[in-house]
Design an enzyme around this catalytic site. Structure first.
Site, PDB file in Angstrom:
ATOM      1  N   SER A  23      29.927  45.822  49.988  1.00 34.26           N
ATOM      2  CA  SER A  23      29.990  44.826  48.468  1.00 34.26           C
ATOM      3  C   SER A  23      28.627  44.541  48.094  1.00 34.26           C
ATOM      4  CB  SER A  23      30.695  43.691  48.908  1.00 34.26           C
ATOM      5  OG  SER A  23      31.086  42.940  47.735  1.00 34.26           O
ATOM      6  N   GLY A  63      34.120  38.546  40.566  1.00 33.13           N
ATOM      7  CA  GLY A  63      33.171  38.696  41.669  1.00 33.13           C
ATOM      8  C   GLY A  63      33.493  40.249  41.900  1.00 33.13           C
ATOM      9  N   SER A  64      33.323  40.639  43.291  1.00 35.03           N
ATOM     10  CA  SER A  64      32.981  41.969  43.767  1.00 35.03           C
ATOM     11  C   SER A  64      34.512  42.750  43.685  1.00 35.03           C
ATOM     12  CB  SER A  64      32.839  41.832  45.312  1.00 35.03           C
ATOM     13  OG  SER A  64      31.308  41.433  45.253  1.00 35.03           O
ATOM     14  N   THR A  65      35.560  41.993  43.611  1.00 34.79           N
ATOM     15  CA  THR A  65      36.813  42.905  43.438  1.00 34.79           C
ATOM     16  C   THR A  65      36.607  43.824  41.858  1.00 34.79           C
ATOM     17  OG1 THR A  65      37.751  40.986  42.087  1.00 34.79           O
ATOM     18  CG2 THR A  65      38.325  41.096  44.524  1.00 34.79           C
TER      19      THR A  65
END
Length: 576
Positions: A347, A291-293
């Site tokens: 994000s 995901g956004s990491t």
């Protein structure tokens, strides 16, 4: 007339018969003492001489401070010789042993009934005081044998990482298995002569080869930080109804792992009763879509290519068309003007896709590889997976977009921790390490070689991304719940749909937060992953609080003070 027999003739016949019998005895005697003597001696020795294995004491596994995580202690094995047990006292023996060993009487009685066997173990890992009490009953046919047992003082502490040993004392999983050759040592041998009653014959020959004890393994793990990580993680998994979770804490400069926690986790002292999945080290073996990491890698690739700066402005809608798919941000919104820093802080999936469009697929793929995706970390952690990183030539039109914000690839928690360690360390990726060193044959500590460092991105790019990540933890970012009073924190939330083989599709979410502090002079990084939470699913709400708890404890434990500086103001929304 009655005629008497000839006594001389009878005497001669008797002498002939006696001569024949004596010759047979003599022949047999010559055969036994002459021709077959060595064979018979060997058979006799085989009956008298009893070989024994002298188990070696297994080495300990300790944390970085020398505190025992896995230790070997003396124990006893209780056995019976059914043939030597008085049939009239079998019931008494079975009753006594069942009580003392906490075993069903029927099980003991069944063993005693096997009178054709001379040695049947009834219980291993018996405490020496209890074994002494059993021998005090003077039950004929019951004996004890010296042995060892493996203990884990922390019960489940670092369970998935440490692994466990089997009944034979050999490592089965985890570090116990990976370092079994070092820990196990070498068993010794002994042979003694026994009489008919299986008692040792005094003054007879005895051969003994002493066992060689195993060597110790010292980890980089900090016992206290490991405990704090497990406590916070387990609490959040329970409160959110999650399936599982993992936490990693790493020293930014050395790459040493200070904690590697999993929940739920097996009690190593009774590992047989735990499900197989709870015995695994999920932090290294479980793969998930980040995901956004993952967006920091897209940011690094774009900034290294020189196509964007932190304050480069984009007009970002809430959806974008990628090939045959329409991709959206987490929340609907009107088109808004955001800087690249604002895209990362808030994000935005759409904004990240717009940035990724400025670089080639091959450049983005090469950056993933440089950060360690698609390969094991080199830490030597048992069960570690390489994740899934498709070759860039196979990316579909929509996959190129989703990969940019962390969907369509899979990583481990350890791999993602390595990404943020690299950024925190000024762009230099250090191979993570878990073993600080081992002891040699004389008990002296031998440290492991220093971890290798590889430059991935420039120091300038790393510093700029760190500042952008500070904005992500600010009051306008998605990671505000990870802020720590008095410290500058840089980090990123992640919320990804979770692929589940059981439902053959995407079911539930993976919530993540990963960051480091002090942001301007990084010392520690931590990552928290919560799998399939049922009460909420956003990384900022589910995983960020775990990061905060664990990092706050680690900073205090390592006595790392705040730097006393303030984060510069980062422009998230430029003027129209």
């Amino acid at each position: 007339m009655l005629r008497l027999g000839n006594p001389a003739r009878r005497l001669r016949a008797a002498l002939v018969v006696m001569a024949i019998v004596l010759s047979l005895f003599a022949g047999r005697l010559v055969q036994l003492q002459g021709f077959d003597s060595k064979v018979l001696q060997a058979k006799a020795a085989q009956q008298r001489v009893q070989p024994e294995t002298l188990p070696a004491r297994r080495g300990s596994i300790t944390d970085a401070g020398g505190h025992d995580l896995a230790v070997t202690v003396e124990a006893r094995e209780v056995y019976v010789d059914p043939k030597d047990v008085d049939p009239a006292k079998r019931d008494l023996v079975a009753t006594t042993l069942a009580r003392e060993l906490n075993k069903p009487k029927e099980e003991i009685a069944a063993a005693l009934a096997k009178t054709e066997q001379r040695y049947i173990p009834l219980a291993r890992d018996v405490e020496p005081p209890r074994a002494k009490r059993i021998m005090g009953f003077e039950l004929k046919g019951v004996g004890v044998k010296e042995t060892y047992r493996r203990l884990y003082p922390g019960n489940s502490l670092a369970g998935g990482l440490l692994g466990f040993v089997g009944v034979d004392g050999r490592g089965l999983e985890g570090l116990e298995s990976a370092y079994d050759d070092i820990l196990a040592g070498k068993d010794g041998k002994q042979s003694i002569e026994l009489g008919a009653n299986r008692q040792r014959i005094p003054m007879t020959r005895s051969q003994r080869e002493a066992p060689v004890p195993g060597r110790d393994v010292r980890l980089t793990i900090d016992r206290d930080i490991q405990w704090a990580a497990e406590e916070s993680l387990a609490r959040q998994v329970r409160q959110t109804g999650a399936r599982s979770g993992s936490v990693i804490v790493m020293d930014v400069r050395t790459g040493q792992l200070l904690a590697m926690a999993n929940a739920p986790q097996a009690n190593l002292n009774s590992w047989q009763s735990a499900p197989a999945e709870d015995r695994a080290n999920r932090a290294a073996s479980e793969i998930f879509e980040p995901g956004s990491t993952n967006k920091v890698i897209t940011a690094a690739a774009a900034m290294e290519a020189g196509v964007v700066e932190p304050d480069t402005a984009f007009r970002v809608p809430d959806h974008i068309q990628c090939a045959d798919r329409q991709l959206r941000d987490a929340h609907p919104h009107e088109p808004e003007l955001l800087t690249f820093t604002g895209i990362l802080a808030e994000s935005s999936n759409v904004g990240t896709i717009m940035v990724a469009d400025k670089i080639s697929s091959q450049r983005l793929y090469d950056m993933f590889r440089s950060f360690g995706f698609g390969a094991r970390s080199g830490a030597g952690i048992p069960g570690e997976q390489a994740g899934l990183l498709p070759q860039w030539q196979t990316w579909s039109g929509s996959q190129r977009c989703t990969i940019a914000y962390g969907q369509g690839i899979s990583v481990t928690a350890l791999q993602m921790a390595g990404v943020y360690q690299t950024i925190a360390n000024g762009g230099v990726r250090v191979t993570p390490s878990i073993v600080a060193g081992t002891t040699d044959a004389h008990g002296a500590f031998v440290p492991s070689p220093a971890a290798k460092g590889t430059r991935v991105i420039s120091e300038t790019t790393a510093r700029r991304i760190a500042l952008m990540l500070e904005a992500a933890v600010g009051h306008e970012g998605t990671g505000e719940e990870a802020s720590i009073e008095g410290y500058r924190v840089a980090g990123k939330t992640g919320t990804a749909m979770r692929y589940d083989e059981k439902c053959a599709g995407y079911c539930g979410y993976t919530a993540t937060f990963v960051g480091f502090t002090p942001a301007d002079q990084p010392r520690l990084m931590a990552l928290a992953v919560i799998q399939d939470p049922k009460k909420g699913h956003y990384g900022g709400a589910i995983a960020a609080p775990v990061f905060k708890d664990v990092m706050t404890f680690a900073l205090k434990s390592r006595k790392i003070p705040p730097t006393g500086t303030k984060a510069p103001e980062m422009l998230l929304r430029p003027a129209e």
